[in-house]
Scaffold this motif. Structure first.
Motif, mmCIF file in Angstrom:
data_model
loop_
_atom_site.group_PDB
_atom_site.id
_atom_site.type_symbol
_atom_site.label_atom_id
_atom_site.label_comp_id
_atom_site.label_asym_id
_atom_site.label_seq_id
_atom_site.Cartn_x
_atom_site.Cartn_y
_atom_site.Cartn_z
ATOM 1 N N PRO A 14 1.256 -1.384 0.052
ATOM 2 C CA PRO A 14 -0.269 -0.034 0.225
ATOM 3 C C PRO A 14 0.796 1.544 0.102
ATOM 4 O O PRO A 14 0.602 1.940 -1.058
ATOM 5 C CB PRO A 14 -1.242 0.045 1.305
ATOM 6 C CG PRO A 14 -1.079 -1.570 1.452
ATOM 7 C CD PRO A 14 0.062 -2.172 0.650
ATOM 8 N N LEU A 15 2.201 1.267 0.975
ATOM 9 C CA LEU A 15 2.645 2.223 1.131
ATOM 10 C C LEU A 15 3.265 2.759 -0.773
ATOM 11 O O LEU A 15 3.373 4.031 -1.220
ATOM 12 C CB LEU A 15 3.945 2.187 1.355
ATOM 13 C CG LEU A 15 5.101 3.487 1.380
ATOM 14 C CD1 LEU A 15 3.962 4.995 1.784
ATOM 15 C CD2 LEU A 15 6.135 2.616 2.844
ATOM 16 N N ALA A 16 3.720 1.340 -0.980
ATOM 17 C CA ALA A 16 4.558 2.069 -2.257
ATOM 18 C C ALA A 16 3.547 2.416 -3.186
ATOM 19 O O ALA A 16 3.686 2.770 -3.952
ATOM 20 C CB ALA A 16 4.944 0.440 -3.226
ATOM 21 N N ARG A 17 1.997 1.898 -3.776
ATOM 22 C CA ARG A 17 1.203 2.212 -4.327
ATOM 23 C C ARG A 17 1.005 4.049 -3.895
ATOM 24 O O ARG A 17 0.523 4.811 -4.967
ATOM 25 C CB ARG A 17 0.103 1.468 -4.349
ATOM 26 C CG ARG A 17 0.290 0.094 -5.339
ATOM 27 C CD ARG A 17 -1.550 -1.160 -4.864
ATOM 28 N NE ARG A 17 -1.676 -0.994 -4.078
ATOM 29 C CZ ARG A 17 -1.971 -2.613 -2.990
ATOM 30 N NH1 ARG A 17 -0.518 -3.132 -4.171
ATOM 31 N NH2 ARG A 17 -1.852 -2.927 -1.812
ATOM 32 N N HIS A 18 0.820 4.229 -3.033
ATOM 33 C CA HIS A 18 0.718 5.546 -2.768
ATOM 34 C C HIS A 18 1.859 5.906 -3.390
ATOM 35 O O HIS A 18 1.700 7.668 -3.696
ATOM 36 C CB HIS A 18 0.469 6.289 -0.970
ATOM 37 C CG HIS A 18 0.694 6.965 -0.123
ATOM 38 N ND1 HIS A 18 -0.809 7.814 -0.745
ATOM 39 C CD2 HIS A 18 1.521 8.359 0.295
ATOM 40 C CE1 HIS A 18 -0.487 8.926 -0.123
ATOM 41 N NE2 HIS A 18 0.821 8.921 0.499
ATOM 42 N N ILE A 19 2.818 6.138 -2.748
ATOM 43 C CA ILE A 19 3.659 6.524 -3.160
ATOM 44 C C ILE A 19 3.588 7.377 -5.133
ATOM 45 O O ILE A 19 4.441 8.151 -5.407
ATOM 46 C CB ILE A 19 5.630 6.498 -3.032
ATOM 47 C CG1 ILE A 19 6.151 6.191 -1.664
ATOM 48 C CG2 ILE A 19 6.571 6.991 -3.853
ATOM 49 C CD1 ILE A 19 5.612 7.435 -0.750
ATOM 50 N N ALA A 20 3.931 6.138 -6.011
ATOM 51 C CA ALA A 20 3.879 5.885 -6.746
ATOM 52 C C ALA A 20 2.416 6.944 -7.633
ATOM 53 O O ALA A 20 2.528 7.232 -8.800
ATOM 54 C CB ALA A 20 3.491 4.526 -7.748
ATOM 55 N N ALA A 21 1.074 7.138 -6.921
ATOM 56 C CA ALA A 21 -0.011 7.722 -6.650
ATOM 57 C C ALA A 21 0.026 9.338 -6.645
ATOM 58 O O ALA A 21 -0.012 9.516 -7.405
ATOM 59 C CB ALA A 21 -1.203 6.671 -6.153
ATOM 60 N N GLY A 22 1.610 9.188 -5.810
ATOM 61 C CA GLY A 22 1.545 10.921 -6.090
ATOM 62 C C GLY A 22 1.748 11.850 -7.109
ATOM 63 O O GLY A 22 2.653 11.240 -7.677
#
Length: 356
Positions: free
Chosen positions: A283-291
């Motif tokens: 989830p953290l990786a996806r959050h950073i990618a979506a930023g």
């Protein structure tokens, strides 16, 4: 990969292991011999002068150590590491030159409890590795910081950063970790000393002039709870060696800090390192990618790279997962379009499937 019965290899293994290497028939220099055995060149010259443990043949004024000479030196190293006095170890090593392995060197009865049987001193479970790697492990086990530092520096100068990391630094670090895991805290001091000097060697790698690029930097960080930084230190050094901009944030970076760092730096890529599955947060990786960041109408986002064994398992759609330092370096270099600008190439190499 199977490991030999004795992790350090026999003296015949040491001799056989260099027969096919370039220059083996003519012998190697004192510096090369010292690197392979994990001692300083001064020590080899001292042994030659004091005990006659020197090359069997000479090339002009320069000492050249043949496979047979290295086997004799290996006996000397093993015996002295096991607590045998240098003079006695030299006698046994000289006897080995002329025939079968010598019998154990007698040890005075009163000192016997504190001296190991010759050849049974501590070794690291290295398996099938370069001889220089065995030399580095021996120096680390002796806590010989000056020699460890000298060896690491020479490895980078001789083989280049990527190959030195994959073939020499990482196998020794893994071996120390395995020994530590199997012996409690007995070898933690070895792991800490070796890690410190590997980190120091990586930071000494000269950076190239900045590449001509308007793109943001590569942001490198360990995910929250992750303390292992050496692999991304190696990647940071390799990127700087190619003139690519980096921002290295080190161990256990909180999620909010990662967000803030990305907002402030506008990175071209974000490398998230995870050593174990317990720290890898998809989830953290996806959050950073979506930023995204920047002014309205010109907002940007970063390529996110999931680095390290902690990310093993199903891939995260849209996020890359390199197989090792070489793969990560090649991928990031392509992002900046600097492959052909005279930067140090990623050398061809046959390595393990995953070289982190």
């Amino acid at each position: 990969m199977s490991e030999p019965a004795h992790a350090g290899g026999t003296v015949d293994d040491i001799a056989d292991g260099i027969k096919d290497e370039p220059g083996a028939t003519a012998g190697v220099s004192t510096g090369t011999a010292a690197r392979r055995l994990g001692v300083s060149p001064i020590t080899l010259r001292s042994w030659d002068r004091r005990y006659g443990i020197g090359p069997a043949r000479q090339d002009g004024r320069h000492r050249r150590w043949t496979p047979a000479d290295l086997a004799v030196l290996d006996v000397m190293c093993r015996l002295t590491a096991a607590g045998v006095p240098p003079a006695e170890a030299a006698r046994a090593a000289r006897e080995r030159r002329g025939g079968p392995p010598p019998p154990p060197v007698p040890v005075p009865e009163e000192s016997a409890p504190s001296v190991r049987r010759p050849g049974s001193g501590p070794e690291l479970p290295l398996g099938d590795v370069r001889l220089e790697c065995r030399g580095l492990s021996r120096a680390a086990l002796r806590l010989d910081a000056p020699v460890v530092d000298e060896l690491l520096t020479s490895f980078v100068e001789e083989y280049g950063l990527v190959r030195a990391w994959e073939d020499l630094m990482m196998p020794t670090l893994r071996a120390v970790g395995r020994r530590w895991a199997s012996a409690g805290d007995k070898y933690v001091e070895v792991e800490h000393l070796l890690s410190w000097h590997v980190s120091s060697a990586l930071r000494r790698v000269p950076a190239a002039p900045p590449a001509r690029t308007g793109a943001g930097p590569v942001l490198l960080a360990c995910v929250p709870g992750e303390q292992h930084t050496l692999p991304i230190e190696a990647l940071t050094a390799a990127l700087a060696e190619r003139g690519l901009p980096t921002r290295m944030f080190g161990a256990a970076v909180p999620a909010t800090a990662l967000d803030e760092a990305a907002r402030r730096t506008g990175p071209r890529a974000v490398v998230l390192w995870s050593q174990s599955r317990s720290t890898a947060s998809r989830p953290l990786a996806r959050h950073i990618a979506a930023g995204s960041w920047g002014v309205r109408g010109a907002r940007g986002s970063a390529e996110v790279m999931l680095a390290g064994p902690g990310w093993a398992g199903p891939p995260v759609p849209g996020l890359s997962r390199p197989h090792g330092l070489r793969d990560a370096l090649a991928t990031l270099t392509r992002l900046y379009g600097t492959e052909h600008e005279g930067r140090p190439p990623c050398p061809p190499h046959v390595a393990l499937p995953t070289s982190w």
